[in-house]
Design a protein around this motif. Structure first.
Motif, PDB file in Angstrom:
ATOM      1  N   ALA A  32       0.818  -1.106   0.006  1.00 22.98           N
ATOM      2  CA  ALA A  32      -0.171   0.055  -0.114  1.00 22.98           C
ATOM      3  C   ALA A  32       0.835   1.203   0.052  1.00 22.98           C
ATOM      4  O   ALA A  32       2.014   1.443   0.476  1.00 22.98           O
ATOM      5  CB  ALA A  32      -0.801   0.057   1.176  1.00 22.98           C
ATOM      6  N   THR A  33       0.326   2.292  -0.637  1.00 26.56           N
ATOM      7  CA  THR A  33       1.287   3.442  -0.510  1.00 26.56           C
ATOM      8  C   THR A  33       1.188   4.178   0.919  1.00 26.56           C
ATOM      9  O   THR A  33       0.091   4.157   1.461  1.00 26.56           O
ATOM     10  CB  THR A  33       0.339   4.763  -1.368  1.00 26.56           C
ATOM     11  N   LEU A  34       2.385   4.672   1.353  1.00 30.87           N
ATOM     12  CA  LEU A  34       2.490   5.255   2.571  1.00 30.87           C
ATOM     13  C   LEU A  34       2.651   6.672   2.512  1.00 30.87           C
ATOM     14  O   LEU A  34       3.485   7.351   2.187  1.00 30.87           O
ATOM     15  CB  LEU A  34       3.816   4.671   3.129  1.00 30.87           C
ATOM     16  N   ASP A  35       1.291   7.226   2.677  1.00 31.28           N
ATOM     17  CA  ASP A  35       1.267   8.599   2.174  1.00 31.28           C
ATOM     18  C   ASP A  35       1.998   9.680   3.093  1.00 31.28           C
ATOM     19  O   ASP A  35       2.588  10.592   2.477  1.00 31.28           O
ATOM     20  CB  ASP A  35      -0.205   8.834   2.322  1.00 31.28           C
ATOM     21  N   ASP A  36       2.552   9.263   4.281  1.00 29.82           N
ATOM     22  CA  ASP A  36       3.170  10.081   5.015  1.00 29.82           C
ATOM     23  C   ASP A  36       4.717  10.051   4.353  1.00 29.82           C
ATOM     24  O   ASP A  36       5.227  11.156   4.459  1.00 29.82           O
ATOM     25  CB  ASP A  36       3.408   9.427   6.596  1.00 29.82           C
ATOM     26  N   TRP A  37       5.066   9.119   3.682  1.00 33.30           N
ATOM     27  CA  TRP A  37       6.529   9.373   2.993  1.00 33.30           C
ATOM     28  C   TRP A  37       6.601  10.415   2.193  1.00 33.30           C
ATOM     29  O   TRP A  37       7.384  10.879   2.005  1.00 33.30           O
ATOM     30  CB  TRP A  37       6.960   7.922   2.446  1.00 33.30           C
ATOM     31  N   TYR A  38       5.420  10.523   1.426  1.00 32.93           N
ATOM     32  CA  TYR A  38       5.279  11.765   0.535  1.00 32.93           C
ATOM     33  C   TYR A  38       4.817  13.208   1.128  1.00 32.93           C
ATOM     34  O   TYR A  38       4.762  14.032   0.177  1.00 32.93           O
ATOM     35  CB  TYR A  38       4.181  11.379  -0.652  1.00 32.93           C
ATOM     36  N   ALA A  39       4.676  13.139   2.212  1.00 30.20           N
ATOM     37  CA  ALA A  39       4.296  14.459   2.884  1.00 30.20           C
ATOM     38  C   ALA A  39       5.442  15.193   3.571  1.00 30.20           C
ATOM     39  O   ALA A  39       6.402  14.750   3.857  1.00 30.20           O
ATOM     40  CB  ALA A  39       3.287  14.156   4.069  1.00 30.20           C
ATOM     41  N   GLU A  40       5.379  16.444   3.432  1.00 25.91           N
ATOM     42  CA  GLU A  40       6.433  17.703   3.855  1.00 25.91           C
ATOM     43  C   GLU A  40       6.667  17.563   5.124  1.00 25.91           C
ATOM     44  O   GLU A  40       7.819  17.708   5.933  1.00 25.91           O
ATOM     45  CB  GLU A  40       6.289  19.012   3.161  1.00 25.91           C
ATOM     46  N   ASP A  41       5.581  17.014   6.013  1.00 25.38           N
ATOM     47  CA  ASP A  41       5.682  17.042   7.372  1.00 25.38           C
ATOM     48  C   ASP A  41       6.220  15.817   8.015  1.00 25.38           C
ATOM     49  O   ASP A  41       6.250  15.673   9.318  1.00 25.38           O
ATOM     50  CB  ASP A  41       4.490  17.559   8.329  1.00 25.38           C
ATOM     51  N   TRP A  42       6.879  15.052   7.162  1.00 29.91           N
ATOM     52  CA  TRP A  42       7.714  13.680   7.528  1.00 29.91           C
ATOM     53  C   TRP A  42       8.923  13.656   7.272  1.00 29.91           C
ATOM     54  O   TRP A  42       9.305  14.209   6.258  1.00 29.91           O
ATOM     55  CB  TRP A  42       6.870  12.454   7.233  1.00 29.91           C
ATOM     56  N   THR A  43       9.606  13.128   8.135  1.00 23.58           N
ATOM     57  CA  THR A  43      11.181  12.957   7.665  1.00 23.58           C
ATOM     58  C   THR A  43      11.228  11.684   6.844  1.00 23.58           C
ATOM     59  O   THR A  43      10.420  11.052   6.515  1.00 23.58           O
ATOM     60  CB  THR A  43      12.118  12.417   9.085  1.00 23.58           C
ATOM     61  N   ASP A  44      12.655  11.664   6.078  1.00 27.84           N
ATOM     62  CA  ASP A  44      12.694  10.449   5.341  1.00 27.84           C
ATOM     63  C   ASP A  44      13.110   9.410   6.235  1.00 27.84           C
ATOM     64  O   ASP A  44      13.290   9.597   7.343  1.00 27.84           O
ATOM     65  CB  ASP A  44      14.136  10.972   4.297  1.00 27.84           C
ATOM     66  N   TRP A  45      13.324   8.127   5.383  1.00 28.73           N
ATOM     67  CA  TRP A  45      13.824   6.911   5.989  1.00 28.73           C
ATOM     68  C   TRP A  45      15.059   7.013   6.785  1.00 28.73           C
ATOM     69  O   TRP A  45      15.909   7.638   5.916  1.00 28.73           O
ATOM     70  CB  TRP A  45      13.785   5.633   5.507  1.00 28.73           C
ATOM     71  N   GLU A  46      15.321   6.681   8.081  1.00 30.43           N
ATOM     72  CA  GLU A  46      16.824   6.479   8.440  1.00 30.43           C
ATOM     73  C   GLU A  46      16.888   4.827   8.333  1.00 30.43           C
ATOM     74  O   GLU A  46      16.096   4.338   9.185  1.00 30.43           O
ATOM     75  CB  GLU A  46      16.999   6.867   9.826  1.00 30.43           C
ATOM     76  N   MET A  47      17.691   4.489   7.915  1.00 30.39           N
ATOM     77  CA  MET A  47      17.797   2.933   7.206  1.00 30.39           C
ATOM     78  C   MET A  47      19.212   2.445   7.999  1.00 30.39           C
ATOM     79  O   MET A  47      20.354   2.855   7.872  1.00 30.39           O
ATOM     80  CB  MET A  47      17.645   2.568   6.083  1.00 30.39           C
ATOM     81  N   GLU A  48      19.204   1.072   8.290  1.00 28.98           N
ATOM     82  CA  GLU A  48      20.411   0.198   8.505  1.00 28.98           C
ATOM     83  C   GLU A  48      20.238  -1.256   8.296  1.00 28.98           C
ATOM     84  O   GLU A  48      18.997  -1.598   8.348  1.00 28.98           O
ATOM     85  CB  GLU A  48      20.683   0.542  10.124  1.00 28.98           C
ATOM     86  N   ALA A  49      21.070  -1.828   7.769  1.00 28.13           N
ATOM     87  CA  ALA A  49      20.821  -3.307   7.113  1.00 28.13           C
ATOM     88  C   ALA A  49      21.494  -4.096   8.173  1.00 28.13           C
ATOM     89  O   ALA A  49      22.587  -3.792   8.700  1.00 28.13           O
ATOM     90  CB  ALA A  49      21.625  -3.711   5.823  1.00 28.13           C
ATOM     91  N   ILE A  50      20.882  -5.114   8.844  1.00 31.78           N
ATOM     92  CA  ILE A  50      21.101  -6.130   9.821  1.00 31.78           C
ATOM     93  C   ILE A  50      21.231  -7.326   9.443  1.00 31.78           C
ATOM     94  O   ILE A  50      20.090  -8.015   9.251  1.00 31.78           O
ATOM     95  CB  ILE A  50      20.363  -5.893  11.158  1.00 31.78           C
TER      96      ILE A  50
ATOM     97  N   ILE B 235      18.019  -7.731   7.358  1.00 30.10           N
ATOM     98  CA  ILE B 235      16.954  -6.863   7.764  1.00 30.10           C
ATOM     99  C   ILE B 235      17.101  -5.554   7.614  1.00 30.10           C
ATOM    100  O   ILE B 235      18.041  -4.944   7.893  1.00 30.10           O
ATOM    101  CB  ILE B 235      16.583  -6.860   9.396  1.00 30.10           C
ATOM    102  N   ASN B 236      16.368  -4.984   6.683  1.00 30.25           N
ATOM    103  CA  ASN B 236      16.320  -3.542   6.192  1.00 30.25           C
ATOM    104  C   ASN B 236      15.574  -2.831   7.264  1.00 30.25           C
ATOM    105  O   ASN B 236      14.350  -3.095   7.121  1.00 30.25           O
ATOM    106  CB  ASN B 236      15.737  -3.270   4.647  1.00 30.25           C
ATOM    107  N   PHE B 237      16.202  -2.154   8.164  1.00 25.43           N
ATOM    108  CA  PHE B 237      15.359  -1.840   9.367  1.00 25.43           C
ATOM    109  C   PHE B 237      15.225  -0.059   9.009  1.00 25.43           C
ATOM    110  O   PHE B 237      16.387   0.543   8.668  1.00 25.43           O
ATOM    111  CB  PHE B 237      16.270  -2.011  10.747  1.00 25.43           C
ATOM    112  N   GLY B 238      14.107   0.612   9.229  1.00 25.53           N
ATOM    113  CA  GLY B 238      13.994   1.808   8.905  1.00 25.53           C
ATOM    114  C   GLY B 238      13.234   2.418   9.899  1.00 25.53           C
ATOM    115  O   GLY B 238      12.211   1.840  10.386  1.00 25.53           O
ATOM    116  N   VAL B 239      13.485   3.903  10.217  1.00 25.31           N
ATOM    117  CA  VAL B 239      12.530   4.596  10.906  1.00 25.31           C
ATOM    118  C   VAL B 239      12.393   5.940  10.387  1.00 25.31           C
ATOM    119  O   VAL B 239      13.128   6.617   9.682  1.00 25.31           O
ATOM    120  CB  VAL B 239      13.203   5.230  12.336  1.00 25.31           C
TER     121      VAL B 239
END
Length: 368
Positions: free
Chosen positions: A148-166, A267-271
């Protein structure tokens, strides 16, 4: 002591852990390979699904393409080549492979062999992420199972993903078990669970939880709500709400695994976090980085267990455990040929492990 009395006091036989033999097979579905910016015009190697793939972004179309990595001419690794137009060149003899996997140029040949075709993998770029479709039967993506589309990722009032591979030394199924495993939240994640519920239907499995957390909320800052959703066997996003350092907090977590082989997955872990309008861009970035650090600290408690536990196909469960066998039944649909999937693998179900405030009630109490 009579024979009957002796029989009732005898210790039962030790439980025997069963680990079934497995063919090399990887679950059907969409898998995250990384952030959208992790694929550019330089070929990127992907050691996944027991093989090696190459990912690159076409210079003409700007789209991500994923192919089998080894050139069938003499075995050159396309990951060490270069991108030209929408094709990738083998570094060994400069055979050129188009985005569709068809060889489109051999600089020293008069005719390209008819069999000069390698596998082109279905790709999806969405929600700031790149996905690859894996199907052991070789079928194309199932339209209704697109994330599904994660609308918040496309919104200006949200940060981008911070990601780490584990990397994890285990089966991906062991990660999915967490959707039903309420009992591990206390000893592993320092969480106090107030309510816990699971639902499943079709390719989706959802975990609803209300509780507290010693790491993510310092002191007594109220409740945290968590809604974790698997869309297919490997793509899971979680929406969490609560307070952090006195600030209202709403975040999305990404916990998406992709198998390296039958004994390891990554695991592609993101916040990503909703920005605090009272903070600067720099401060908001610092806040999401802090939250990422706290989540990684908590998450590595799981990692330590996964890297050292055995695989159990007949878990010995008690009445306080969540529906482990239910989540495994749901997961089994992705390991089953499409035409052989049974109704009980995809039917709508609900399981309440602990009664308590619902997510909606907890959100209202916190003023969200």
């Amino acid at each position: 002591m009579t024979a009957a009395q002796q029989a009732t006091t005898e210790k039962p036989e030790p439980y025997v852990i069963r680990t079934d033999e497995r063919e090399e097979r990887y679950a059907r579905g969409w898998y995250v390979i990384g952030h959208a910016n992790s694929v550019g015009h330089t070929p990127r190697a992907l050691n996944v699904f027991g093989t090696r793939l190459v990912a690159y972004r076409g210079k003409e179309d700007g789209e991500v393409h994923i192919l089998d990595a080894y050139c069938p001419h003499m075995g050159g690794d396309l990951c060490g080549g270069e991108v030209r137009d929408n094709s990738v060149l083998c570094p060994f003899h400069l055979w050129s492979w188009g985005a569709d996997g068809v060889c489109d140029d051999i600089p020293y040949a008069r005719k390209i062999p008819d069999k000069a075709v390698i596998k082109s993998w279905p790709v999806l770029e969405k929600n700031g992420l790149v996905f690859v479709w894996q199907d052991p039967e070789g079928n194309p993506p199932i339209a209704e199972q697109e994330p599904a589309t994660l609308d918040d990722w496309y919104a200006e009032d949200w940060t981008d993903w911070e990601m780490e591979a584990i990397p994890i030394q285990s089966l991906g199924r062991e990660l999915v078990d967490n959707m039903a495993d309420m009992a591990h939240f206390g000893p592993i994640h320092y969480s106090s669970v107030k309510s816990f519920r699971n639902t499943m239907e079709g390719h989706k499995f959802v975990q609803y939880m209300v509780g507290g957390h010693e790491i993510l909320t310092e002191g007594d800052e109220g409740l945290i709500t968590s809604v974790a959703t698997y869309e297919g066997p490997a793509y899971m996003t979680t929406t969490m709400t609560g307070l952090m350092d006195g600030h209202p907090m709403k975040v999305h977590l990404l916990v998406s695994h992709i198998p390296t082989d039958m004994s390891e997955f990554v695991i592609n872990f993101g916040v990503m976090m909703r920005k605090d309008p009272g903070l600067s861009e720099t401060q908001n970035k610092a806040m999401v980085e802090e939250y990422m650090e706290k989540n990684i600290e908590s998450f590595h408690q799981d990692v330590a267990v996964w890297n050292n536990k055995c695989i159990i196909d007949n878990p010995l469960l008690c009445d306080g455990d969540g529906p482990i066998n239910l989540v495994r039944k749901w997961y089994s649909q992705f390991m089953t040929n499409v035409n052989d999937i049974q109704p009980n693998q995809v039917k709508a179900r609900e399981h309440v492990t602990m009664e308590g405030p619902s997510v909606a009630e907890a959100l209202a109490k916190m003023g969200f």
